[in-house]
Design a protein around this motif. Structure first.
Motif, short mmCIF file in Angstrom:
data_model
loop_
_atom_site.label_atom_id
_atom_site.label_comp_id
_atom_site.label_asym_id
_atom_site.label_seq_id
_atom_site.Cartn_x
_atom_site.Cartn_y
_atom_site.Cartn_z
N SER A 45 3.48 4.90 4.86
CA SER A 45 4.92 5.02 5.10
C SER A 45 5.32 4.15 6.29
O SER A 45 4.48 3.71 7.08
N GLY A 80 0.82 -1.21 0.00
CA GLY A 80 0.00 0.00 0.00
C GLY A 80 0.85 1.24 0.00
O GLY A 80 2.07 1.19 -0.20
N ASP A 81 0.23 2.38 0.26
CA ASP A 81 0.92 3.66 0.20
C ASP A 81 1.37 4.16 1.57
O ASP A 81 1.95 5.25 1.68
#
Length: 646
Positions: free
Chosen positions: A29, A26-27
Motif C-alpha cells: 500500500s 506489487g501489493d
C-alpha cells in the motif's frame, strides 16, 4: 534520446545515485511505502498520478482552447464582411423584384423578414456543415497526433456539448450580418419597379465621419495608455483603444479605397481592359472596402505580430552587440527545463590557452524567496568578470571579493524591495535553507544583469548547482573558430548545451518567436481563405449584376481575352488594396505594442521586410486565382442573351 541509468546519473546528478521518480509494482500500500522511505517523499497510486497528470494536461488544453477560440472569432469576424457583402449585392440585384412586392402591398417588415429568413436558412445549412467538418478535422488531427507523438495510443472521438455553440454562433452571425442589407431592402420604394437602372452609390460622408470619430476615440485611449494616464486600467484601456481604432480604420476603408485603388490601378491601366478593371474596382467604394476589409484584417494581424517579432529580434541583436562583450557563448535551448553543464566543464573551458576570460551564470528560478517574496536568484563564480563581459555597471559598493554572505542587486529591484547598500535581507533557497545576506553592491539597471546575485558559496543550495551559461572572451589574435572547436570537444559529454558565436546566439534565442509567427500564420490561414472566398463571391455576383453591361461591351468589340483581363485586374486591385491597407494597419499595431513595451526592454522597432514583400506578392497571386472563375464566366457570356438580360 535515452541513457543508461549510470550515464544519466553521471550527466544530471554528478554521479549521485538519485532518481526523480520510482515506479513500484506489487501489493504494497502507499502507506507501507511511505513508512519505508520517510516523509520527505510523496507516494501516489497509479490512478492518483494519472489524475494529476490529466489535470495538468487539461490546464494546457484549456489554454490552447482559448487560443484556438481567439483565432476562430477572427475567422467569424472576417466572415461577417462576406455575408454583408453577399446580401448587399443580392438585394441590389433584386431591387425591381422588391419594388414590385412593395407595389402590390408588401410591408417593410415583411421584406425585412423575407431577407432574414433567407439568411437563417443559409446559416442553418452552413453551420451544420461546418460543425460536421470541424468534428472530422478534430478527429483526423487527434489520430495524427496519436500516431506521431503518442506511440499509436488509441484516441476516442468525443464531441463536447459546448461545440453546439458553433451552431448558435453560425446561425446568429449570419442573421445579424444580414440585418443591414435587409433594412436597405425594405427601403426600396415601389416606384423603383419602373426604373431600368439601380440606385447610384450612397455618399460616403456619414461613414467617413463615423470612422474618424471612432478612430479618434481609439487613438486617445491608446495615447493615454502609453503615457500611463489610465492608472490601474492602463493595459485594458490600451488594448480597448487598439480594438476601437481597428474598427474605426475599417469604417474608413470606403473613403480610403478611392485614392488607393486609383494609385494601385495606375500600374495596371496601360491597356483598355486594365483601365476598365480599375474603374470597376473603384465604382462602388463600399463594396470594394467590405471585400478588401476581410483580407485586411487577417493581413493586419499577421503583419502586426511579425512586426513585434522583428522588433524583439532587433532588440536582442542590439543588446548583444552593444552590451555583451564575448566571442563565444555556451548554453542550451531554453524550454521547460533549463539546460546546464558540469562545473568541471566550466573549469576546463577557463583553462584553455586562448581563452582570456569567462563569465558564468548559475540560476535558481523557482522556489526561492527574498524577504518573503518569490524571486529568482543568480550567481557567478567570478561576478566581477561576468559583469565586465555583460557591460554591467556598479552604482554603489563593490563586487570584488564578494563575501559568502554578500548580496548584489540592481537599482529597480532594490527600490521595489525597499533595501539599500549595507542592509541585511532574509533569503530562503528552494531547498529550505534560510540565510541573512548583506547588500554589498547595487548595480545600474540593465537587462543582462538585473536580478538578485548571491555569492558562489550559496550555489550549493540551488536546486541544480550547475552553470547554465558561459560567456567566453577569446584572447587577442587567437582564432575564434579554433577556440570554438576546442570548446566543442570539451562539451562532447554535455548533450544539453553547445557553443555558438554571438550571431548564432541571437538566432537561437529568437527561434521560438519564428515558431510563434509560423503558428499564427497557419491559424489565420482560415481567415485568409474566407477572405479569398469573399473576393470570388463578390466578383461572381458583380459579373452577374453587370450582365447587360458586359454584353454591350462584347457587342461593340471587346474580346473574351479582354473581358478576362478586365475582371482579373479588378480582382488583383481589390486584393492588393486589402493587403496594402492590412500591412499599414499591422505596422501601426506593431509600433503601438512596441512603444507600450519599451520600458519593459523592447527598445527597438523593426519591420519584417521579407514578409511584407511576400504578402504583397501573395496578394497578387490571390487576386489572379480569385479571378479565374468570375473571369471565365464573364468571357463565356452569350452576347445576345446578355443584352436582353434584366
Amino acid at each position: 534520446m535515452g541513457f543508461t541509468t549510470a550515464e544519466a546519473q553521471r550527466l544530471l546528478t554528478q554521479g549521485e545515485n538519485a532518481y526523480m521518480t520510482i515506479y513500484v509494482d506489487g501489493d504494497a500500500s502507499t502507506g507501507d511505502i511511505a513508512d519505508a522511505i520517510g516523509a520527505d517523499y510523496r507516494v501516489q497510486t497509479g490512478e492518483e498520478a494519472s489524475d494529476e497528470a490529466a489535470e495538468g494536461f487539461a490546464a494546457v488544453a484549456d489554454i490552447m482552447g482559448y487560443i484556438f477560440l481567439g483565432f476562430g472569432l477572427v475567422a467569424v469576424f472576417v466572415s461577417v464582411f462576406l455575408i454583408i457583402n453577399t446580401f448587399t449585392i443580392i438585394v441590389a440585384q433584386r431591387q425591381r423584384e422588391l419594388a414590385l412586392l412593395r407595389a402590390i402591398g408588401a410591408a417593410r417588415n415583411q421584406v425585412v423578414g423575407s431577407v432574414l429568413a433567407e439568411a437563417a436558412v443559409i446559416g442553418v445549412i452552413a453551420s451544420i456543415a461546418g460543425l460536421g467538418l470541424g468534428v472530422l478535422l478534430g478527429w483526423g488531427l487527434s489520430q495524427l497526433v496519436s500516431s506521431s507523438a503518442m506511440g499509436g495510443l488509441p484516441v476516442a472521438l468525443q464531441v463536447p456539448a459546448t461545440s453546439l455553440w458553433a451552431l448558435a454562433v453560425g446561425i446568429g452571425v449570419t442573421v445579424l450580418s444580414a440585418i443591414i442589407p435587409a433594412v436597405k431592402a425594405s427601403g426600396v420604394p415601389p416606384v423603383a419597379a419602373m426604373r431600368e437602372a439601380v440606385n447610384p452609390p450612397k455618399p460616403l460622408r456619414g461613414i467617413t465621419i463615423a470612422g474618424l470619430a471612432v478612430t479618434l476615440v481609439g487613438g486617445v485611449l491608446v495615447a493615454l495608455g502609453l503615457t500611463d494616464n489610465l492608472g490601474d486600467l492602463g493595459l485594458p484601456g490600451f488594448l480597448t483603444g487598439v480594438g476601437i481604432a481597428f474598427v474605426g480604420i475599417t469604417l474608413l476603408t470606403p473613403i480610403l479605397s478611392r485614392p488607393l485603388v486609383a494609385l494601385l490601378g495606375a500600374v495596371m491601366s496601360w491597356s483598355f481592359s486594365g483601365r476598365l478593371g480599375k474603374l470597376n474596382a473603384g465604382r462602388n467604394p463600399r463594396r470594394t472596402a467590405i471585400t478588401a476589409s476581410a483580407l485586411m484584417i487577417a493581413v493586419a494581424l499577421v503583419t502586426g505580430i511579425a512586426t513585434i517579432v522583428s522588433s524583439f529580434k532587433e532588440t536582442t541583436a542590439e543588446l548583444t552587440e552593444q552590451n555583451l562583450d564575448s566571442d563565444l557563448i555556451v548554453m542550451g535551448q531554453q524550454g521547460a527545463n533549463i539546460p546546464t553543464f558540469a562545473p568541471e566543464t566550466l573549469a576546463e573551458i577557463k583553462a584553455l590557452p586562448d581563452v582570456s576570460a569567462v563569465g558564468d551564470v548559475y540560476g535558481e528560478f523557482f522556489g526561492a524567496q527574498v524577504d518573503g517574496d518569490q524571486a529568482a536568484l543568480l550567481a557567478s563564480e567570478d561576478l566581477a568578470t561576468s559583469l565586465e563581459i555583460f557591460s554591467g555597471t556598479v552604482a554603489e559598493g563593490s563586487v570584488a571579493d564578494l563575501p559568502d554572505d554578500g548580496l548584489v542587486v540592481n537599482e529597480s529591484a532594490a527600490e521595489d524591495q525597499g533595501v539599500g547598500l549595507g542592509d541585511t535581507v532574509p533569503v530562503t533557497f528552494a531547498d529550505g535553507t534560510a540565510v541573512q545576506l548583506k547588500v554589498t553592491a547595487i548595480l545600474e539597471d540593465d537587462l543582462l544583469t538585473d536580478g538578485w546575485w548571491v555569492a558562489p558559496a550559496q550555489i550549493e543550495h540551488f536546486t541544480v548547482p550547475k552553470p547554465m551559461q558561459a560567456y567566453i572572451q577569446v584572447a587577442d589574435g587567437a582564432d575564434i573558430d579554433a577556440v570554438q572547436d576546442d570548446v566543442d570537444d570539451i562539451l562532447a559529454d554535455e548533450p544539453e548545451v553547445s557553443v555558438t558565436n554571438n550571431a548564432d546566439f541571437v538566432e537561437q534565442q529568437t527561434s521560438q518567436l519564428d515558431v510563434l509567427l509560423n503558428s499564427v500564420q497557419i491559424l489565420l490561414a482560415l481567415a485568409i481563405i474566407i477572405a479569398i472566398i469573399g473576393v470570388v463571391n463578390t466578383l461572381v455576383l458583380s459579373v452577374l449584376e453587370r450582365t447587360r453591361e458586359l454584353g454591350l461591351l462584347r457587342a461593340i468589340g471587346m474580346t473574351r481575352g479582354q473581358a478576362r483581363r478586365m475582371i482579373t485586374v479588378e480582382s488583383v486591385i481589390i486584393c492588393l488594396f486589402g493587403a496594402v491597407l492590412g500591412i499599414a494597419v499591422g505596422i501601426g499595431l506593431g509600433w503601438t505594442v512596441q512603444q507600450a513595451l519599451e520600458e519593459e526592454g523592447l527598445t527597438s522597432f523593426a519591420l519584417p521586410w521579407d514578409l511584407i514583400v511576400a504578402y504583397l506578392v501573395a496578394a497578387v497571386a490571390v487576386g489572379l486565382l480569385a479571378a479565374i472563375a468570375p473571369a471565365a464566366r464573364a468571357a463565356k457570356l452569350n452576347v445576345l442573351n446578355a443584352i436582353a438580360y434584366e
